[in-house]
Motif scaffolding. Structure first.
Motif, PDB file in Angstrom:
ATOM      1  N   VAL A  39     -46.726  71.809  32.148  1.00 20.09           N
ATOM      2  CA  VAL A  39     -47.281  70.974  31.087  1.00 20.09           C
ATOM      3  C   VAL A  39     -46.154  70.082  30.577  1.00 20.09           C
ATOM      4  CG1 VAL A  39     -48.479  70.927  28.871  1.00 20.09           C
ATOM      5  CG2 VAL A  39     -48.826  72.849  30.427  1.00 20.09           C
ATOM      6  N   THR A  40     -46.366  68.774  30.664  1.00 21.62           N
ATOM      7  CA  THR A  40     -45.391  67.819  30.159  1.00 21.62           C
ATOM      8  C   THR A  40     -46.030  67.073  29.006  1.00 21.62           C
ATOM      9  OG1 THR A  40     -44.523  67.551  32.386  1.00 21.62           O
ATOM     10  CG2 THR A  40     -43.871  65.904  30.763  1.00 21.62           C
ATOM     11  N   VAL A  41     -45.342  67.073  27.858  1.00 18.82           N
ATOM     12  CA  VAL A  41     -45.856  66.421  26.663  1.00 18.82           C
ATOM     13  C   VAL A  41     -44.905  65.292  26.286  1.00 18.82           C
ATOM     14  CG1 VAL A  41     -46.550  66.756  24.261  1.00 18.82           C
ATOM     15  CG2 VAL A  41     -46.823  68.619  25.896  1.00 18.82           C
ATOM     16  N   ASP A  42     -45.445  64.093  26.182  1.00 21.36           N
ATOM     17  CA  ASP A  42     -44.672  62.936  25.750  1.00 21.36           C
ATOM     18  C   ASP A  42     -44.944  62.754  24.261  1.00 21.36           C
ATOM     19  OD1 ASP A  42     -43.201  60.658  25.548  1.00 21.36           O
ATOM     20  OD2 ASP A  42     -44.422  59.464  26.925  1.00 21.36           O
ATOM     21  N   VAL A  43     -43.901  62.960  23.439  1.00 22.52           N
ATOM     22  CA  VAL A  43     -44.064  62.951  21.985  1.00 22.52           C
ATOM     23  C   VAL A  43     -43.215  61.832  21.368  1.00 22.52           C
ATOM     24  CG1 VAL A  43     -44.080  64.424  19.936  1.00 22.52           C
ATOM     25  CG2 VAL A  43     -44.177  65.468  22.179  1.00 22.52           C
ATOM     26  N   PRO A  44     -43.696  60.587  21.415  1.00 23.67           N
ATOM     27  CA  PRO A  44     -42.942  59.525  20.756  1.00 23.67           C
ATOM     28  C   PRO A  44     -43.108  59.632  19.232  1.00 23.67           C
ATOM     29  CG  PRO A  44     -44.976  58.648  21.632  1.00 23.67           C
ATOM     30  CD  PRO A  44     -44.898  60.088  22.059  1.00 23.67           C
ATOM     31  N   GLU A  45     -42.176  59.035  18.488  1.00 30.72           N
ATOM     32  CA  GLU A  45     -42.279  59.097  17.032  1.00 30.72           C
ATOM     33  C   GLU A  45     -43.533  58.389  16.533  1.00 30.72           C
ATOM     34  OE1 GLU A  45     -38.832  58.079  14.770  1.00 30.72           O
ATOM     35  OE2 GLU A  45     -37.500  58.894  16.300  1.00 30.72           O
ATOM     36  N   HIS A  46     -43.848  57.252  17.140  1.00 33.45           N
ATOM     37  CA  HIS A  46     -45.045  56.500  16.769  1.00 33.45           C
ATOM     38  C   HIS A  46     -45.844  56.229  18.033  1.00 33.45           C
ATOM     39  CE1 HIS A  46     -43.151  55.931  12.898  1.00 33.45           C
ATOM     40  NE2 HIS A  46     -42.077  55.454  13.500  1.00 33.45           N
ATOM     41  N   GLY A  47     -47.143  56.274  17.912  1.00 33.03           N
ATOM     42  CA  GLY A  47     -47.977  55.972  19.076  1.00 33.03           C
ATOM     43  C   GLY A  47     -48.709  57.193  19.589  1.00 33.03           C
ATOM     44  N   LEU A  48     -49.224  57.036  20.792  1.00 31.96           N
ATOM     45  CA  LEU A  48     -50.053  58.072  21.385  1.00 31.96           C
ATOM     46  C   LEU A  48     -49.221  59.205  21.978  1.00 31.96           C
ATOM     47  CD1 LEU A  48     -52.661  55.863  23.295  1.00 31.96           C
ATOM     48  CD2 LEU A  48     -52.959  57.018  21.113  1.00 31.96           C
ATOM     49  N   LYS A  49     -49.708  60.415  21.774  1.00 36.83           N
ATOM     50  CA  LYS A  49     -49.111  61.590  22.421  1.00 36.83           C
ATOM     51  C   LYS A  49     -49.775  61.721  23.788  1.00 36.83           C
ATOM     52  CE  LYS A  49     -47.647  62.553  18.203  1.00 36.83           C
ATOM     53  NZ  LYS A  49     -47.691  61.485  17.250  1.00 36.83           N
ATOM     54  N   LYS A  50     -48.980  61.986  24.808  1.00 34.70           N
ATOM     55  CA  LYS A  50     -49.511  62.103  26.170  1.00 34.70           C
ATOM     56  C   LYS A  50     -49.270  63.518  26.677  1.00 34.70           C
ATOM     57  CE  LYS A  50     -48.553  57.283  27.091  1.00 34.70           C
ATOM     58  NZ  LYS A  50     -47.712  56.329  27.813  1.00 34.70           N
ATOM     59  N   VAL A  51     -50.292  64.069  27.306  1.00 31.83           N
ATOM     60  CA  VAL A  51     -50.211  65.416  27.871  1.00 31.83           C
ATOM     61  C   VAL A  51     -50.553  65.327  29.350  1.00 31.83           C
ATOM     62  CG1 VAL A  51     -51.143  67.757  27.801  1.00 31.83           C
ATOM     63  CG2 VAL A  51     -50.863  66.482  25.685  1.00 31.83           C
ATOM     64  N   GLU A  52     -49.752  65.998  30.173  1.00 31.28           N
ATOM     65  CA  GLU A  52     -49.990  66.015  31.613  1.00 31.28           C
ATOM     66  C   GLU A  52     -49.952  67.455  32.095  1.00 31.28           C
ATOM     67  OE1 GLU A  52     -48.161  63.513  35.172  1.00 31.28           O
ATOM     68  OE2 GLU A  52     -46.731  64.947  34.337  1.00 31.28           O
ATOM     69  N   PHE A  53     -50.967  67.843  32.848  1.00 32.57           N
ATOM     70  CA  PHE A  53     -51.030  69.165  33.458  1.00 32.57           C
ATOM     71  C   PHE A  53     -50.863  69.022  34.963  1.00 32.57           C
ATOM     72  CE2 PHE A  53     -52.929  70.617  29.566  1.00 32.57           C
ATOM     73  CZ  PHE A  53     -52.651  71.967  29.530  1.00 32.57           C
ATOM     74  N   LEU A  54     -49.968  69.815  35.531  1.00 32.25           N
ATOM     75  CA  LEU A  54     -49.822  69.947  36.981  1.00 32.25           C
ATOM     76  C   LEU A  54     -50.072  71.412  37.308  1.00 32.25           C
ATOM     77  CD1 LEU A  54     -46.512  67.957  37.516  1.00 32.25           C
ATOM     78  CD2 LEU A  54     -48.793  67.224  38.155  1.00 32.25           C
ATOM     79  N   VAL A  55     -51.113  71.671  38.084  1.00 30.82           N
ATOM     80  CA  VAL A  55     -51.472  73.042  38.433  1.00 30.82           C
ATOM     81  C   VAL A  55     -51.335  73.204  39.934  1.00 30.82           C
ATOM     82  CG1 VAL A  55     -53.319  74.748  38.439  1.00 30.82           C
ATOM     83  CG2 VAL A  55     -53.049  73.235  36.477  1.00 30.82           C
ATOM     84  N   ASN A  56     -50.538  74.177  40.341  1.00 29.36           N
ATOM     85  CA  ASN A  56     -50.381  74.500  41.764  1.00 29.36           C
ATOM     86  C   ASN A  56     -51.242  75.713  42.063  1.00 29.36           C
ATOM     87  OD1 ASN A  56     -48.472  72.494  41.979  1.00 29.36           O
ATOM     88  ND2 ASN A  56     -46.762  73.885  41.620  1.00 29.36           N
ATOM     89  N   ALA A  57     -52.229  75.496  42.929  1.00 24.89           N
ATOM     90  CA  ALA A  57     -53.123  76.579  43.327  1.00 24.89           C
ATOM     91  C   ALA A  57     -52.754  77.030  44.735  1.00 24.89           C
ATOM     92  CB  ALA A  57     -54.568  76.102  43.268  1.00 24.89           C
ATOM     93  N   GLU A  58     -53.508  77.999  45.229  1.00 25.09           N
ATOM     94  CA  GLU A  58     -53.230  78.524  46.560  1.00 25.09           C
ATOM     95  C   GLU A  58     -53.349  77.437  47.619  1.00 25.09           C
ATOM     96  OE1 GLU A  58     -57.749  80.045  47.485  1.00 25.09           O
ATOM     97  OE2 GLU A  58     -56.127  81.473  47.479  1.00 25.09           O
ATOM     98  N   HIS A  59     -52.720  77.667  48.728  1.00 29.12           N
ATOM     99  CA  HIS A  59     -52.733  76.753  49.879  1.00 29.12           C
ATOM    100  C   HIS A  59     -52.142  75.391  49.545  1.00 29.12           C
ATOM    101  CE1 HIS A  59     -55.067  79.782  51.872  1.00 29.12           C
ATOM    102  NE2 HIS A  59     -56.035  79.677  51.005  1.00 29.12           N
ATOM    103  N   LYS A  60     -51.149  75.376  48.670  1.00 32.43           N
ATOM    104  CA  LYS A  60     -50.425  74.156  48.303  1.00 32.43           C
ATOM    105  C   LYS A  60     -51.351  73.063  47.786  1.00 32.43           C
ATOM    106  CE  LYS A  60     -46.584  74.992  51.362  1.00 32.43           C
ATOM    107  NZ  LYS A  60     -45.725  74.488  52.395  1.00 32.43           N
ATOM    108  N   HIS A  61     -52.388  73.458  47.065  1.00 29.78           N
ATOM    109  CA  HIS A  61     -53.307  72.482  46.494  1.00 29.78           C
ATOM    110  C   HIS A  61     -52.869  72.195  45.060  1.00 29.78           C
ATOM    111  CE1 HIS A  61     -57.070  70.299  46.794  1.00 29.78           C
ATOM    112  NE2 HIS A  61     -57.198  70.540  45.503  1.00 29.78           N
TER     113      HIS A  61
END
Length: 111
Positions: A39-61
């Protein structure tokens, strides 16, 4: 399973990190073959907060979901909804694939 939480352009408090960790951990209820969640969260002082999820599942998916909003928790919930949909679709794809293969084998035997 491993959960990594990182912040860009700011800092996440311990409460925020625990909340994100707890939410990310619930993804195992939907699919138990997840090896890692980033989980990567971009937290600037002003503006939009951005959240990114990277999920690694079986079989390198890999599954990826991005979302941004003025409120961090809203962005987190929206990104979680997206990743849950992707997990559900991936899980159905795996199950349907196995079922179709067994049905085609059964019909080939009958002929």
């Amino acid at each position: 399973m491993q959960i990594k939480i990182s912040a860009r352009h700011g800092h996440l408090s311990a409460d925020h990190q625990k909340h994100i960790h707890d939410k990310a951990e619930k993804l195992l209820h939907y699919f138990d073959r997840i090896s890692m969640i980033e989980v990567t969260v971009d937290v600037p002082e002003h503006g939009l907060k951005k959240v990114e999820f990277l999920v690694n599942a079986e079989h390198k998916h890999d599954l990826v979901a991005h979302e941004s909003n003025a409120d961090l928790f809203t962005a987190l919930d929206l990104a979680l909804d997206k990743i849950k949909q992707q997990i559900h679709k991936y899980k159905e794809k795996i199950q349907d694939h196995r079922r179709d293969a067994s049905l085609s084998d059964a019909t080939a035997v009958k002929k």
